[in-house]
Write a protein that holds these residues in place. Structure first.
Motif, PDB file in Angstrom:
ATOM      1  N   ALA A  77       0.834  -1.203   0.000  1.00  0.00           N
ATOM      2  CA  ALA A  77       0.000   0.000   0.000  1.00  0.00           C
ATOM      3  C   ALA A  77       0.871   1.256   0.000  1.00  0.00           C
ATOM      4  CB  ALA A  77      -0.932  -0.007   1.203  1.00  0.00           C
ATOM      5  N   ALA A  78       1.953   1.231   0.770  1.00  0.00           N
ATOM      6  CA  ALA A  78       2.861   2.378   0.793  1.00  0.00           C
ATOM      7  C   ALA A  78       3.470   2.626  -0.586  1.00  0.00           C
ATOM      8  CB  ALA A  78       3.959   2.141   1.833  1.00  0.00           C
ATOM      9  N   ALA A  79       3.884   1.547  -1.254  1.00  0.00           N
ATOM     10  CA  ALA A  79       4.461   1.685  -2.595  1.00  0.00           C
ATOM     11  C   ALA A  79       3.421   2.209  -3.586  1.00  0.00           C
ATOM     12  CB  ALA A  79       5.011   0.331  -3.059  1.00  0.00           C
ATOM     13  N   GLU A  80       2.186   1.723  -3.471  1.00  0.00           N
ATOM     14  CA  GLU A  80       1.119   2.176  -4.367  1.00  0.00           C
ATOM     15  C   GLU A  80       0.849   3.665  -4.206  1.00  0.00           C
ATOM     16  OE1 GLU A  80      -3.722   1.821  -4.554  1.00  0.00           O
ATOM     17  OE2 GLU A  80      -2.589   0.197  -3.609  1.00  0.00           O
ATOM     18  N   LEU A  81       0.834   4.124  -2.944  1.00  0.00           N
ATOM     19  CA  LEU A  81       0.539   5.526  -2.669  1.00  0.00           C
ATOM     20  C   LEU A  81       1.757   6.424  -2.823  1.00  0.00           C
ATOM     21  CD1 LEU A  81      -1.688   5.064   0.516  1.00  0.00           C
ATOM     22  CD2 LEU A  81      -2.470   5.657  -1.782  1.00  0.00           C
ATOM     23  N   GLY A  82       2.938   5.827  -2.885  1.00  0.00           N
ATOM     24  CA  GLY A  82       4.163   6.608  -2.973  1.00  0.00           C
ATOM     25  C   GLY A  82       4.512   7.311  -1.684  1.00  0.00           C
ATOM     26  N   VAL A  83       4.286   6.626  -0.565  1.00  0.00           N
ATOM     27  CA  VAL A  83       4.536   7.218   0.754  1.00  0.00           C
ATOM     28  C   VAL A  83       5.393   6.262   1.590  1.00  0.00           C
ATOM     29  CG1 VAL A  83       2.336   8.441   0.695  1.00  0.00           C
ATOM     30  CG2 VAL A  83       2.466   6.203   1.814  1.00  0.00           C
ATOM     31  N   GLN A  84       5.863   6.771   2.710  1.00  0.00           N
ATOM     32  CA  GLN A  84       6.581   5.954   3.687  1.00  0.00           C
ATOM     33  C   GLN A  84       5.647   5.663   4.860  1.00  0.00           C
ATOM     34  OE1 GLN A  84      10.310   7.580   4.986  1.00  0.00           O
ATOM     35  NE2 GLN A  84      10.560   6.143   6.680  1.00  0.00           N
ATOM     36  N   ILE A  85       5.491   4.384   5.206  1.00  0.00           N
ATOM     37  CA  ILE A  85       4.695   3.982   6.358  1.00  0.00           C
ATOM     38  C   ILE A  85       5.590   3.207   7.312  1.00  0.00           C
ATOM     39  CG2 ILE A  85       2.681   2.730   7.201  1.00  0.00           C
ATOM     40  CD1 ILE A  85       1.406   3.008   4.473  1.00  0.00           C
ATOM     41  N   ASP A  86       5.881   3.793   8.474  1.00  0.00           N
ATOM     42  CA  ASP A  86       6.660   3.125   9.518  1.00  0.00           C
ATOM     43  C   ASP A  86       5.713   2.567  10.568  1.00  0.00           C
ATOM     44  OD1 ASP A  86       9.482   3.817   8.727  1.00  0.00           O
ATOM     45  OD2 ASP A  86       8.667   5.844   8.925  1.00  0.00           O
ATOM     46  N   SER A  87       6.171   1.561  11.291  1.00  0.00           N
ATOM     47  CA  SER A  87       5.380   0.967  12.368  1.00  0.00           C
ATOM     48  C   SER A  87       6.225   0.870  13.631  1.00  0.00           C
ATOM     49  CB  SER A  87       4.879  -0.435  11.987  1.00  0.00           C
ATOM     50  OG  SER A  87       4.043  -0.376  10.855  1.00  0.00           O
ATOM     51  N   VAL A  88       5.627   1.245  14.769  1.00  0.00           N
ATOM     52  CA  VAL A  88       6.292   1.094  16.068  1.00  0.00           C
ATOM     53  C   VAL A  88       5.297   0.501  17.052  1.00  0.00           C
ATOM     54  CG1 VAL A  88       7.890   3.010  15.676  1.00  0.00           C
ATOM     55  CG2 VAL A  88       5.715   3.438  16.826  1.00  0.00           C
ATOM     56  N   SER A  89       5.804  -0.238  18.028  1.00  0.00           N
ATOM     57  CA  SER A  89       4.949  -0.821  19.061  1.00  0.00           C
ATOM     58  C   SER A  89       5.797  -1.101  20.290  1.00  0.00           C
ATOM     59  CB  SER A  89       4.296  -2.115  18.577  1.00  0.00           C
ATOM     60  OG  SER A  89       5.272  -3.100  18.306  1.00  0.00           O
ATOM     61  N   LEU A  90       5.119  -1.250  21.434  1.00  0.00           N
ATOM     62  CA  LEU A  90       5.834  -1.609  22.659  1.00  0.00           C
ATOM     63  C   LEU A  90       6.329  -3.045  22.612  1.00  0.00           C
ATOM     64  CD1 LEU A  90       3.713   0.072  25.492  1.00  0.00           C
ATOM     65  CD2 LEU A  90       5.589   1.023  24.137  1.00  0.00           C
ATOM     66  N   ALA A  91       5.615  -3.904  21.875  1.00  0.00           N
ATOM     67  CA  ALA A  91       6.032  -5.304  21.747  1.00  0.00           C
ATOM     68  C   ALA A  91       5.390  -5.891  20.502  1.00  0.00           C
ATOM     69  CB  ALA A  91       5.647  -6.119  22.983  1.00  0.00           C
ATOM     70  N   VAL A  92       6.084  -6.876  19.931  1.00  0.00           N
ATOM     71  CA  VAL A  92       5.599  -7.588  18.753  1.00  0.00           C
ATOM     72  C   VAL A  92       5.263  -9.012  19.161  1.00  0.00           C
ATOM     73  CG1 VAL A  92       6.182  -8.418  16.436  1.00  0.00           C
ATOM     74  CG2 VAL A  92       6.981  -6.167  17.204  1.00  0.00           C
ATOM     75  N   GLY A  93       4.110  -9.499  18.705  1.00  0.00           N
ATOM     76  CA  GLY A  93       3.693 -10.836  19.098  1.00  0.00           C
ATOM     77  C   GLY A  93       3.015 -11.584  17.975  1.00  0.00           C
ATOM     78  N   ARG A  94       2.458 -12.699  18.341  1.00  0.00           N
ATOM     79  CA  ARG A  94       1.772 -13.574  17.391  1.00  0.00           C
ATOM     80  C   ARG A  94       0.571 -14.186  18.093  1.00  0.00           C
ATOM     81  NH1 ARG A  94       5.691 -16.542  16.747  1.00  0.00           N
ATOM     82  NH2 ARG A  94       5.102 -18.252  18.148  1.00  0.00           N
ATOM     83  N   THR A  95      -0.597 -14.132  17.434  1.00  0.00           N
ATOM     84  CA  THR A  95      -1.800 -14.752  17.965  1.00  0.00           C
ATOM     85  C   THR A  95      -1.919 -16.158  17.408  1.00  0.00           C
ATOM     86  OG1 THR A  95      -2.907 -12.600  18.083  1.00  0.00           O
ATOM     87  CG2 THR A  95      -4.297 -14.560  18.200  1.00  0.00           C
ATOM     88  N   GLU A  96      -1.885 -17.141  18.302  1.00  0.00           N
ATOM     89  CA  GLU A  96      -1.988 -18.553  17.878  1.00  0.00           C
ATOM     90  C   GLU A  96      -3.396 -19.036  18.176  1.00  0.00           C
ATOM     91  OE1 GLU A  96       1.162 -20.510  19.973  1.00  0.00           O
ATOM     92  OE2 GLU A  96       2.747 -19.449  18.861  1.00  0.00           O
ATOM     93  N   LEU A  97      -4.185 -19.167  17.088  1.00  0.00           N
ATOM     94  CA  LEU A  97      -5.587 -19.535  17.227  1.00  0.00           C
ATOM     95  C   LEU A  97      -5.758 -21.042  17.067  1.00  0.00           C
ATOM     96  CD1 LEU A  97      -7.229 -16.745  15.054  1.00  0.00           C
ATOM     97  CD2 LEU A  97      -7.098 -16.850  17.546  1.00  0.00           C
ATOM     98  N   PRO A  98      -6.367 -21.705  18.043  1.00  0.00           N
ATOM     99  CA  PRO A  98      -6.644 -23.135  17.885  1.00  0.00           C
ATOM    100  C   PRO A  98      -7.770 -23.365  16.892  1.00  0.00           C
ATOM    101  CG  PRO A  98      -7.663 -22.330  19.880  1.00  0.00           C
ATOM    102  CD  PRO A  98      -6.876 -21.177  19.315  1.00  0.00           C
ATOM    103  N   GLY A  99      -7.796 -24.508  16.277  1.00  0.00           N
ATOM    104  CA  GLY A  99      -8.896 -24.840  15.383  1.00  0.00           C
ATOM    105  C   GLY A  99     -10.217 -24.926  16.126  1.00  0.00           C
TER     106      GLY A  99
END
Length: 438
Positions: free
Chosen positions: A204-226
């Protein structure tokens, strides 16, 4: 916040259903289990809920911890943008309206605006976007003037969690159509995106010709059971609106607010508004201090998008020596279960106080461990209706549980007066023709 190395109990939803919020990494030393706990929803699109421990929405939280989390997130944004960026900040309703304001305050942002689901026809909507997994999906932007967000200053978009990044991209597209700019930053307490989601944001950033940065206090992963949606559906029916052995009391405290000082970011909060806002908070806190018992714990409950002002009131009470926790009501239905290790132990469903609103509202927990706390319910003028005090309203369901309530009604702010005052300030001074009478 506890130490990242502290041993934490296995959450109920992880132990019994296999729903896991896994930690991936962090630049702050904070971990995913410290920042969010797994909750549940009966929703055919998404049966899980990330319950923040530092947001002050579903769980009563130390107001200092809420502000501290916002400050740390703001510092991460500042590190990315550098010292001379002078950004504007957008917070997402309803959950991140207070968090976004904390980030904006930390950055001393030129303007803070949060999206809203409360329509104010007199002001009008300048833009809108959709949120896919939310209970209430439509976001409106209602600044007093579209010029508040014009220019090429970086735009910081703040949310409590980033699950896919789709909402942020939709907002960026909508705002970019109205006012193209070169840089955006997406800031969140936790970032739970998979690599495919990150790639989509980059595309999306490339399509719009903009820079999109991301910051967060922590990065994780949601593990969803079937079969999680079916598993949640098979759980016992939640017990809402508990009834206590006695009926709680209700007292009212009227808190006047200046007509031209924004009570939050719904119509735009400018850096120049800060001094008058802080003074109004101090005056409002003084009213509450006169009405509360300093020996009794207090839970300040804001109303939906009205998060930052109640948060600041809670922080002022804490500074004055009160034991205080902060949270707010919400539009989002969640699954309530009174089990150790599950974050939503108690829940209330009540009639939306605003006239014309049909969907019920909710508040969770709203209690102090092993003590009888007083709830200070902070509302604005639009919520000060007969529906608030009627059977099935917020005051009715809270007092039925045995909770004593101090209703703090903040009134006097007028968005039309604010718009007129800003227009007068922005207008160039009148000039007189040479030789004309003065």
């Amino acid at each position: 916040m506890s130490s990242p190395t502290a041993v934490r109990a296995v959450p109920w939803a992880t132990e019994h259903l296999g729903l896991t919020l896994a930690h991936v990494g962090s630049e702050t030393g904070l971990t995913i289990p410290e920042l969010v706990e797994p909750g549940l929803r009966r929703n055919p699109r998404r049966a899980h809920l990330l319950v923040s421990t530092v947001l002050g929405k579903h769980v009563p939280t130390d107001p200092g911890a809420v502000i501290g989390a916002g400050d740390r997130l703001g510092d991460l944004v500042a590190d990315v943008l550098g010292p001379d960026a002078d950004p504007v900040v957008l917070g997402f309703a309803e959950t991140a309206t207070g968090l976004g304001h904390c980030v904006a305050a930390r950055l001393r942002a030129r303007c803070y605006l949060h999206s809203t689901r409360r329509d104010v026809p007199e002001i009008g909507t300048s833009a809108g976007f959709e949120e896919g997994h939310s209970h209430a999906t439509s976001h409106q932007l209602q600044p007093t003037s579209v010029e508040l967000f014009t220019g090429d200053r970086p735009l910081v978009l703040v949310d409590d969690e980033i699950s896919t990044g789709a909402t942020a991209v939709d907002a960026i597209r909508a705002l970019h159509r109205q006012n193209p700019r070169s840089r955006y930053v997406v800031a969140s307490l936790v970032d739970m995106r998979e690599q495919g989601h990150r790639d989509a944001v980059d595309a999306a950033a490339a399509e719009l010709g903009v820079q999109i940065d991301s910051v967060s206090l922590a990065v994780g992963r949601t593990e969803l059971p079937g079969g999680l949606i079916d598993s949640v559906g098979a759980l016992p029916e939640p017990v809402l609106n508990p009834v206590g052995e006695r009926t709680g009391t209700v007292e009212r405290a009227d808190i006047p607010w200046p007509a031209t000082v924004p009570e939050g970011g719904r119509h735009g909060f400018l850096r120049d508004d800060t001094e008058e806002f802080d003074a109004a908070v101090t005056s409002a806190a003084a009213v509450l201090l006169d009405r509360l018992d300093p020996q009794r714990p207090v839970i300040v409950v804001g109303h939906e998008e009205l998060m930052y002002l109640p948060l600041r009131l809670a922080d002022a009470l804490a500074t004055s020596g009160f034991r205080v926790r902060f949270q707010t009501t919400t539009r989002s239905p969640a699954y309530v279960l009174d089990r150790p290790g599950y974050p939503l132990r108690r829940g209330f469903r009540f009639t939306a106080p605003e006239n014309g609103e049909q969907q019920p509202r909710f508040v969770y927990n709203a209690q102090w461990p092993d003590e009888d706390a007083v709830v200070v319910a902070v509302i604005d003028a639009a919520a000060d209706t007969e529906r608030l005090t009627a059977a099935g309203g917020l005051l009715d369901v809270l007092t039925a549980s045995g909770t004593d309530v101090l209703l703090a009604v903040v009134s006097g702010f007028d968005p039309l007066s604010l718009r007129a005052a800003r227009a007068a300030t922005a207008a160039p001074p009148k000039t007189t023709r040479p030789g004309a009478p003065t």
